[in-house]
Write an enzyme that holds these catalytic residues in place. Structure first.
Site, PDB file in Angstrom:
ATOM      1  N   CYS A 119      38.640  33.423  40.781  1.00  0.00           N
ATOM      2  CA  CYS A 119      39.317  34.286  41.742  1.00  0.00           C
ATOM      3  C   CYS A 119      38.608  34.147  43.081  1.00  0.00           C
ATOM      4  O   CYS A 119      37.549  33.536  43.163  1.00  0.00           O
ATOM      5  CB  CYS A 119      39.326  35.737  41.276  1.00  0.00           C
ATOM      6  SG  CYS A 119      40.594  36.712  42.124  1.00  0.00           S
ATOM      7  N   CYS A 121      38.185  36.972  45.338  1.00  0.00           N
ATOM      8  CA  CYS A 121      37.805  38.244  45.967  1.00  0.00           C
ATOM      9  C   CYS A 121      36.311  38.400  46.217  1.00  0.00           C
ATOM     10  O   CYS A 121      35.917  39.100  47.153  1.00  0.00           O
ATOM     11  CB  CYS A 121      38.340  39.427  45.176  1.00  0.00           C
ATOM     12  SG  CYS A 121      38.001  39.350  43.419  1.00  0.00           S
ATOM     13  N   CYS A 129      42.054  38.947  46.774  1.00  0.00           N
ATOM     14  CA  CYS A 129      42.004  37.856  45.812  1.00  0.00           C
ATOM     15  C   CYS A 129      42.672  36.569  46.302  1.00  0.00           C
ATOM     16  O   CYS A 129      42.880  35.641  45.519  1.00  0.00           O
ATOM     17  CB  CYS A 129      42.615  38.302  44.487  1.00  0.00           C
ATOM     18  SG  CYS A 129      41.757  39.710  43.754  1.00  0.00           S
ATOM     19  N   LYS A 198      47.072  42.182  34.192  1.00  0.00           N
ATOM     20  CA  LYS A 198      45.950  42.871  34.821  1.00  0.00           C
ATOM     21  C   LYS A 198      46.503  43.951  35.737  1.00  0.00           C
ATOM     22  O   LYS A 198      47.317  43.674  36.625  1.00  0.00           O
ATOM     23  CB  LYS A 198      45.116  41.865  35.610  1.00  0.00           C
ATOM     24  CG  LYS A 198      43.955  42.486  36.361  1.00  0.00           C
ATOM     25  CD  LYS A 198      43.086  41.429  36.999  1.00  0.00           C
ATOM     26  CE  LYS A 198      41.975  42.053  37.819  1.00  0.00           C
ATOM     27  NZ  LYS A 198      41.164  41.041  38.507  1.00  0.00           N
ATOM     28  N   ARG A 208      33.174  46.468  41.281  1.00  0.00           N
ATOM     29  CA  ARG A 208      33.196  46.084  42.695  1.00  0.00           C
ATOM     30  C   ARG A 208      31.828  46.302  43.335  1.00  0.00           C
ATOM     31  O   ARG A 208      31.494  45.622  44.304  1.00  0.00           O
ATOM     32  CB  ARG A 208      34.346  46.804  43.419  1.00  0.00           C
ATOM     33  CG  ARG A 208      35.689  46.274  42.905  1.00  0.00           C
ATOM     34  CD  ARG A 208      36.906  46.980  43.458  1.00  0.00           C
ATOM     35  NE  ARG A 208      38.104  46.509  42.764  1.00  0.00           N
ATOM     36  CZ  ARG A 208      39.332  46.977  42.976  1.00  0.00           C
ATOM     37  NH1 ARG A 208      39.510  47.944  43.862  1.00  0.00           N
ATOM     38  NH2 ARG A 208      40.349  46.497  42.292  1.00  0.00           N
ATOM     39  N   ARG A 220      44.985  46.448  45.865  1.00  0.00           N
ATOM     40  CA  ARG A 220      45.474  45.258  45.178  1.00  0.00           C
ATOM     41  C   ARG A 220      46.861  45.454  44.547  1.00  0.00           C
ATOM     42  O   ARG A 220      47.280  44.705  43.676  1.00  0.00           O
ATOM     43  CB  ARG A 220      44.479  44.847  44.087  1.00  0.00           C
ATOM     44  CG  ARG A 220      43.068  44.557  44.585  1.00  0.00           C
ATOM     45  CD  ARG A 220      42.370  43.550  43.689  1.00  0.00           C
ATOM     46  NE  ARG A 220      40.920  43.623  43.699  1.00  0.00           N
ATOM     47  CZ  ARG A 220      40.134  43.175  44.685  1.00  0.00           C
ATOM     48  NH1 ARG A 220      40.665  42.640  45.763  1.00  0.00           N
ATOM     49  NH2 ARG A 220      38.821  43.264  44.590  1.00  0.00           N
ATOM     50  N   GLU A 236      55.083  39.123  32.279  1.00  0.00           N
ATOM     51  CA  GLU A 236      53.933  38.384  32.806  1.00  0.00           C
ATOM     52  C   GLU A 236      53.394  37.374  31.791  1.00  0.00           C
ATOM     53  O   GLU A 236      53.081  36.238  32.139  1.00  0.00           O
ATOM     54  CB  GLU A 236      52.805  39.354  33.210  1.00  0.00           C
ATOM     55  CG  GLU A 236      53.032  40.058  34.543  1.00  0.00           C
ATOM     56  CD  GLU A 236      52.748  39.151  35.738  1.00  0.00           C
ATOM     57  OE1 GLU A 236      52.373  37.980  35.547  1.00  0.00           O
ATOM     58  OE2 GLU A 236      52.915  39.619  36.885  1.00  0.00           O
ATOM     59  N   LYS A 251      44.005  43.780  30.707  1.00  0.00           N
ATOM     60  CA  LYS A 251      42.884  44.388  31.406  1.00  0.00           C
ATOM     61  C   LYS A 251      43.374  45.520  32.298  1.00  0.00           C
ATOM     62  O   LYS A 251      44.337  45.311  33.031  1.00  0.00           O
ATOM     63  CB  LYS A 251      42.205  43.310  32.247  1.00  0.00           C
ATOM     64  CG  LYS A 251      41.103  43.799  33.139  1.00  0.00           C
ATOM     65  CD  LYS A 251      40.546  42.669  33.928  1.00  0.00           C
ATOM     66  CE  LYS A 251      39.537  43.259  34.890  1.00  0.00           C
ATOM     67  NZ  LYS A 251      39.094  42.315  35.849  1.00  0.00           N
ATOM     68  N   SER A 277      34.392  47.623  33.627  1.00  0.00           N
ATOM     69  CA  SER A 277      33.194  48.293  34.114  1.00  0.00           C
ATOM     70  C   SER A 277      33.266  49.822  34.022  1.00  0.00           C
ATOM     71  O   SER A 277      32.328  50.464  33.559  1.00  0.00           O
ATOM     72  CB  SER A 277      32.930  47.866  35.556  1.00  0.00           C
ATOM     73  OG  SER A 277      34.062  48.124  36.372  1.00  0.00           O
ATOM     74  N   TYR A 316      30.615  44.651  28.464  1.00  0.00           N
ATOM     75  CA  TYR A 316      29.222  44.775  28.889  1.00  0.00           C
ATOM     76  C   TYR A 316      28.361  45.333  27.763  1.00  0.00           C
ATOM     77  O   TYR A 316      27.140  45.310  27.846  1.00  0.00           O
ATOM     78  CB  TYR A 316      29.142  45.668  30.142  1.00  0.00           C
ATOM     79  CG  TYR A 316      30.036  45.152  31.249  1.00  0.00           C
ATOM     80  CD1 TYR A 316      29.622  44.103  32.062  1.00  0.00           C
ATOM     81  CD2 TYR A 316      31.324  45.675  31.438  1.00  0.00           C
ATOM     82  CE1 TYR A 316      30.466  43.595  33.048  1.00  0.00           C
ATOM     83  CE2 TYR A 316      32.163  45.182  32.420  1.00  0.00           C
ATOM     84  CZ  TYR A 316      31.730  44.134  33.218  1.00  0.00           C
ATOM     85  OH  TYR A 316      32.572  43.626  34.183  1.00  0.00           O
TER      86      TYR A 316
HETATM   87  C1  PBG Z   1      38.450  40.279  40.341  1.00  0.00           C
HETATM   88  C2  PBG Z   1      38.036  40.905  39.067  1.00  0.00           C
HETATM   89  C3  PBG Z   1      37.909  42.280  38.830  1.00  0.00           C
HETATM   90  C4  PBG Z   1      37.398  42.418  37.547  1.00  0.00           C
HETATM   91  C5  PBG Z   1      37.248  41.139  37.013  1.00  0.00           C
HETATM   92  N1  PBG Z   1      37.663  40.214  37.994  1.00  0.00           N
HETATM   93  C6  PBG Z   1      38.098  43.472  39.660  1.00  0.00           C
HETATM   94  C7  PBG Z   1      39.202  43.667  40.598  1.00  0.00           C
HETATM   95  O1  PBG Z   1      40.336  43.242  40.401  1.00  0.00           O
HETATM   96  O2  PBG Z   1      38.894  44.322  41.587  1.00  0.00           O
HETATM   97  C8  PBG Z   1      37.092  43.741  36.901  1.00  0.00           C
HETATM   98  C9  PBG Z   1      36.068  43.749  35.865  1.00  0.00           C
HETATM   99  C10 PBG Z   1      35.518  45.094  35.539  1.00  0.00           C
HETATM  100  O3  PBG Z   1      35.869  46.123  36.126  1.00  0.00           O
HETATM  101  O4  PBG Z   1      34.664  45.122  34.655  1.00  0.00           O
HETATM  102  N2  PBG Z   1      39.548  39.469  40.292  1.00  0.00           N
HETATM  103 ZN    ZN Z   2      40.053  38.822  42.507  1.00  0.00          ZN
END
Ligand code: PBG
Ligand code: ZN
Length: 327
Positions: A119, A121, A129, A198, A208, A220, A236, A251, A277, A316
């Site tokens: 990605c 971002c 992104c 996602k 982040r 986003r 999707e 996700k 996260s 994690y």
């Molecule tokens: C970015 C990305 C994100 C995560 C994985 N890849 C965050 C976002 O879209 O801002 C999130 C992972 C997490 O929160 O553990 N493309």
């Molecule tokens: Zn991204």
């Protein structure tokens, strides 16, 4: 009907419960996320994610060995570059953080499956992104120009040794673009794990911080999915399957158990769930306050993802879970 049927008959002992147990979490199911930063000997804990660190490449290698020794088959790498710019140079440069980390890990622990998050971002100066129109402050990412950069990023990650490419930016057509790019560069055998469904989720907050990738303006929602939608996830994944995805991801995981289930029912590809996260931070915060039993809550949560249909879990908690599974 009662008293003929007494479900409790099958719950009377540990052995009986083992015999009728429907879902078993194993270490094989786990994928551990890691964050690579520039420098040396750096291990900086992410404030909102106790136990998770931004690591320089030498430390990534150390932890990758630990992960491998615990029996976890795979890691997913995120990179935090020295500099961010409009072109997301750090994403596709051969000396990018994911590239460097992937090469070092594959050299030290060749058997460990290295997944590269693909990605932009973390690498764009605005934190979105993909490409933005100059002067755009709404965050309406330009889809097709972004595909070219993603293609370049994936090829450079594969060249650096990544075993699996995992595009996470929710651009239309990104699986096809990356598949074409990989094939043209001779990487026909590198699989794509698509972040297919996602959602635009508040649960990414702590990530982040970890990846320093918060959008500087806007949000986003023009590319990630509306949390209210379930049927759209099936659309999707159908597109990503048609474009050549080898594995699919849902996700976040916890608030989207129904989506995991529906995706699993709708496809014969392996399904991954990303235990993100914010889901980690909530459990950690409660555990640090002694409000919950961390081990039991984590194992119940991860087993719940399996029951919902996940074949793989990005989490994690992976190292802790692997230790607990060892007993
Ligand atoms: C970015 C990305 C994100 C995560 C994985 N890849 C965050 C976002 O879209 O801002 C999130 C992972 C997490 O929160 O553990 N493309
Ligand atoms: Zn991204």
């Amino acid at each position: 009907m009662f008293p003929t049927h007494r479900p409790r008959r099958l719950r009377q002992s540990t052995q009986l419960r083992r015999m009728v147990c429907e879902n078993v979490l194993t270490t094989n199911d786990l994928i551990y996320p890691m964050f690579a930063v520039p420098g040396e000997s750096i291990a900086k804990e992410v404030k909102s994610m106790p136990g998770v660190y931004q690591l320089s490449v030498d430390k990534i290698v150390e932890e990758a060995k630990e992960v491998y020794d615990l029996g976890i088959p795979s890691i997913i790498l995120f990179g935090i570059p020295e500099n961010k710019d409009v072109e997301a140079t750090g994403a596709w440069h051969d000396c990018g953080m994911i590239q460097k980390a992937a090469t070092a890990v594959k050299e030290a622990v060749p058997d460990l499956v290295v997944i590269a998050d693909t990605c932009l971002c973390e690498y764009t100066n605005h934190g979105h992104c993909g490409y933005l129109e100059v002067g755009d402050l709404t965050g309406r990412v330009l889809n097709d120009p972004t595909l070219e950069l993603l293609k370049k990023t994936a090829v450079s990650q594969a060249k650096a040794g990544a075993d699996i490419i995992a595009p996470s930016g929710m651009m239309d057509g990104f699986v096809q673009a990356i598949r074409t790019g990989l094939d043209d560069a001779g990487f026909q055998d590198i699989p794509i794990l698509s972040y297919a469904a996602k959602y635009a989720s508040a649960y990414y907050g702590p990530f982040r911080d970890a990846a320093d990738s918060a959008p500087q303006f806007g949000d986003r929602r023009t590319y990630q999915m509306d949390p209210a939608n379930g049927t759209e996830a099936i659309k999707e994944i159908a597109l990503d399957i048609a474009e050549g995805a080898d594995m699919l991801m849902v996700k976040p995981a916890l608030a989207y158990m129904d989506v995991i289930w529906r995706v699993k029912e709708a496809t014969n590809l392996p399904v991954a769930a990303y235990n993100v996260s914010g889901e980690y931070s909530m459990i950690k915060a409660a555990a640090l306050n002694d409000w919950i039993d961390e081990q039991r809550v984590v194992m119940e949560t991860l087993t719940g993802f399996k029951r919902a249909g996940a074949d793989l879990i990005l989490t994690y908690h992976a190292k802790d879970a692997a230790r607990w599974l060892k007993g």
